[in-house]
Write a protein that holds these residues in place. Sequence first.
Motif, PDB file in Angstrom:
ATOM      1  N   LEU A 153       0.826  -1.200   0.000  1.00 18.90           N
ATOM      2  CA  LEU A 153       0.000   0.000   0.000  1.00 18.90           C
ATOM      3  C   LEU A 153       0.863   1.254   0.000  1.00 18.90           C
ATOM      4  O   LEU A 153       1.959   1.269   0.563  1.00 18.90           O
ATOM      5  CB  LEU A 153      -0.907   0.004   1.235  1.00 18.90           C
ATOM      6  CG  LEU A 153      -1.879  -1.176   1.388  1.00 18.90           C
ATOM      7  CD1 LEU A 153      -2.632  -1.053   2.700  1.00 18.90           C
ATOM      8  CD2 LEU A 153      -2.839  -1.238   0.213  1.00 18.90           C
ATOM      9  N   LYS A 154       0.370   2.297  -0.614  1.00 22.99           N
ATOM     10  CA  LYS A 154       1.024   3.609  -0.595  1.00 22.99           C
ATOM     11  C   LYS A 154       0.069   4.594   0.059  1.00 22.99           C
ATOM     12  O   LYS A 154      -0.967   4.933  -0.516  1.00 22.99           O
ATOM     13  CB  LYS A 154       1.409   4.057  -2.000  1.00 22.99           C
ATOM     14  CG  LYS A 154       2.484   3.198  -2.657  1.00 22.99           C
ATOM     15  CD  LYS A 154       2.829   3.719  -4.033  1.00 22.99           C
ATOM     16  CE  LYS A 154       3.975   2.913  -4.655  1.00 22.99           C
ATOM     17  NZ  LYS A 154       3.599   1.514  -4.918  1.00 22.99           N
ATOM     18  N   LEU A 155       0.424   5.040   1.249  1.00 24.51           N
ATOM     19  CA  LEU A 155      -0.427   5.938   2.019  1.00 24.51           C
ATOM     20  C   LEU A 155       0.159   7.347   2.015  1.00 24.51           C
ATOM     21  O   LEU A 155       1.280   7.572   1.527  1.00 24.51           O
ATOM     22  CB  LEU A 155      -0.568   5.417   3.448  1.00 24.51           C
ATOM     23  CG  LEU A 155      -0.995   3.940   3.588  1.00 24.51           C
ATOM     24  CD1 LEU A 155      -1.056   3.539   5.046  1.00 24.51           C
ATOM     25  CD2 LEU A 155      -2.325   3.701   2.893  1.00 24.51           C
ATOM     26  N   ASN A 156      -0.576   8.293   2.590  1.00 22.68           N
ATOM     27  CA  ASN A 156      -0.081   9.674   2.591  1.00 22.68           C
ATOM     28  C   ASN A 156       1.238   9.802   3.347  1.00 22.68           C
ATOM     29  O   ASN A 156       2.074  10.645   3.011  1.00 22.68           O
ATOM     30  CB  ASN A 156      -1.133  10.612   3.187  1.00 22.68           C
ATOM     31  CG  ASN A 156      -1.434  10.289   4.646  1.00 22.68           C
ATOM     32  OD1 ASN A 156      -1.440   9.124   5.042  1.00 22.68           O
ATOM     33  ND2 ASN A 156      -1.715  11.307   5.448  1.00 22.68           N
ATOM     34  N   ILE A 157       1.442   8.975   4.384  1.00 23.45           N
ATOM     35  CA  ILE A 157       2.686   9.054   5.141  1.00 23.45           C
ATOM     36  C   ILE A 157       3.877   8.527   4.348  1.00 23.45           C
ATOM     37  O   ILE A 157       5.038   8.732   4.735  1.00 23.45           O
ATOM     38  CB  ILE A 157       2.584   8.284   6.479  1.00 23.45           C
ATOM     39  CG1 ILE A 157       2.260   6.803   6.223  1.00 23.45           C
ATOM     40  CG2 ILE A 157       1.567   8.938   7.401  1.00 23.45           C
ATOM     41  CD1 ILE A 157       2.269   5.951   7.484  1.00 23.45           C
ATOM     42  N   ASP A 158       3.614   7.835   3.217  1.00 22.96           N
ATOM     43  CA  ASP A 158       4.689   7.253   2.404  1.00 22.96           C
ATOM     44  C   ASP A 158       5.174   8.203   1.313  1.00 22.96           C
ATOM     45  O   ASP A 158       6.037   7.819   0.516  1.00 22.96           O
ATOM     46  CB  ASP A 158       4.199   5.952   1.746  1.00 22.96           C
ATOM     47  CG  ASP A 158       3.735   4.920   2.755  1.00 22.96           C
ATOM     48  OD1 ASP A 158       4.453   4.719   3.747  1.00 22.96           O
ATOM     49  OD2 ASP A 158       2.655   4.332   2.555  1.00 22.96           O
ATOM     50  N   ALA A 159       4.654   9.421   1.259  1.00 16.11           N
ATOM     51  CA  ALA A 159       4.952  10.324   0.139  1.00 16.11           C
ATOM     52  C   ALA A 159       6.447  10.575  -0.022  1.00 16.11           C
ATOM     53  O   ALA A 159       6.964  10.606  -1.145  1.00 16.11           O
ATOM     54  CB  ALA A 159       4.210  11.651   0.320  1.00 16.11           C
ATOM     55  N   GLY A 160       7.168  10.756   1.083  1.00 14.37           N
ATOM     56  CA  GLY A 160       8.601  11.023   0.987  1.00 14.37           C
ATOM     57  C   GLY A 160       9.363   9.880   0.349  1.00 14.37           C
ATOM     58  O   GLY A 160      10.211  10.078  -0.527  1.00 14.37           O
ATOM     59  N   GLY A 161       9.069   8.658   0.781  1.00  8.08           N
ATOM     60  CA  GLY A 161       9.729   7.492   0.209  1.00  8.08           C
ATOM     61  C   GLY A 161       9.339   7.260  -1.240  1.00  8.08           C
ATOM     62  O   GLY A 161      10.191   6.913  -2.081  1.00  8.08           O
TER      63      GLY A 161
END
Length: 356
Positions: free
Chosen positions: A318-326
Motif C-alpha cells: 500500500l502507498k499511504l499519505n505518510i509514504d509520500a517522501g519514500g
Amino acid sequence: MFPTNAWYVACTPDEIDGKPLGRMICGERIVFYRGEGGRVAAVEDFCPHRGAPLSLGYVENGQLVCGYHGLVMGCDGQTVSMPGQRVRGFPCNRSFPVVERYGFIWVWPGDPAQANPSTIHHLEWAESSEWAYGGGLYHINCDYRLMIDNLMDLTHETYVHASSIGQKEIDEAAPRTTVEDDCVVTARHMENIMAPPFWRMALRGNNLADDVPVDRWQICRFTPPSHVLIEVGVAHAGKGGYHADPQYKASSIVVDFITPETETSIWYFWGMARNFKPDDTALTDSIREGQGKIFAEDLDMLERQQQNLLAYPERNLLKLNIDAGGVQSRRIIDRLIAAECAPAAEPVTLIGGGAA
C-alpha cells in the motif's frame, strides 16, 4: 538496482589505518587503502594471478601487496612487480574514483569519466568547529530503498522506538512533502508536547529544563543516490520552535549515508551532528550510544521486512499519505537508473556524407 554514476560513502578513514579494507559496493568487490603519500586508492579486490582477495594483503611503500604470492599492484590497477616473474603482460585491474572528504571516503562505482568530486554534497557541519559529530556503521540485510523509506517516514518512531524518540504526537502531526529538482523534503512539526526520553537527555546536555512542554520538528531531506539528512530538535514551547534562539533549544542533524552492498544488503553509515556544546566529548559519546541503540531497533525490523518481501514477491504494498517522501525518493532513483540504462544515441548519417 541502484544508480552507479554517483558518489557513495565507502568507509571511514580509520577503517583503512594501517591495512587495506575489502568492501562490496553496488555489487563491486573493491579494496580500499592508502597509497603513495597517504592518498586513498580503490581497485578491484581481485589478484590477477590466482584470484585471491587483495584486501587480505598489506600495503608497503604505498603499493598493495597480495598476501598470497606477493604480487604488487599500483593505485592505477596495474601490476608493478611479482617475485621471480615478468609482469608486463599481466591484465590491469579496474580502479575506481575515490575521494576523502568530510571525514568519509567516497567512491564512484560507475563510469569514471563522469566522476566529478564537486558534486559531493557540501557538509557544513563536517568543516566547522562549532559542530560535533559522532556516528557508526551497521551492515543490514535489506534493500537500500527500504532504509530510505524508513527515514523519510518517521511515523514508525512511535512503535519501533517507543522507549527513546517515539511518541503518539508523531502520528497526530501530518507530514508535508515537497520535491525540488532531485531533493525530496518531508517535514513534520509538533507544538506544545512533552519531549521523549532521548530529547530530554539532549535538553539536559544543553543545560535546559527537560520537564516543560516543547515544540519538536523533523525535517527529512533525501538527495540521490541514497543520502538522507534529517534536521531534528526540540525547543521550549512558545520560543519559536525550529527558529528558536539557540539558548532555548537542542537541535541536531541526523546523518544517514546508505550504501548498497548488493540488491538486498547495505552499509549504513549513521551519525548525529550537533551545534551545541561541541567540545563536550562525553556528551558526544552519550548521544552516539543512544542513537546507536535507536538504529539497532530499525535493523531487525528492516531485515525481517526484507525476508517477507522476498517470500511474497507477488504481494503489492500500500502507498499511504505518510509514504509520500519514500515514494517521491524512489521516483528520483528510478529516473536516474533509467537514464543510466538508456542506450546511447546513434549518429545520424546525412545524405551527402557527415553525421549529426
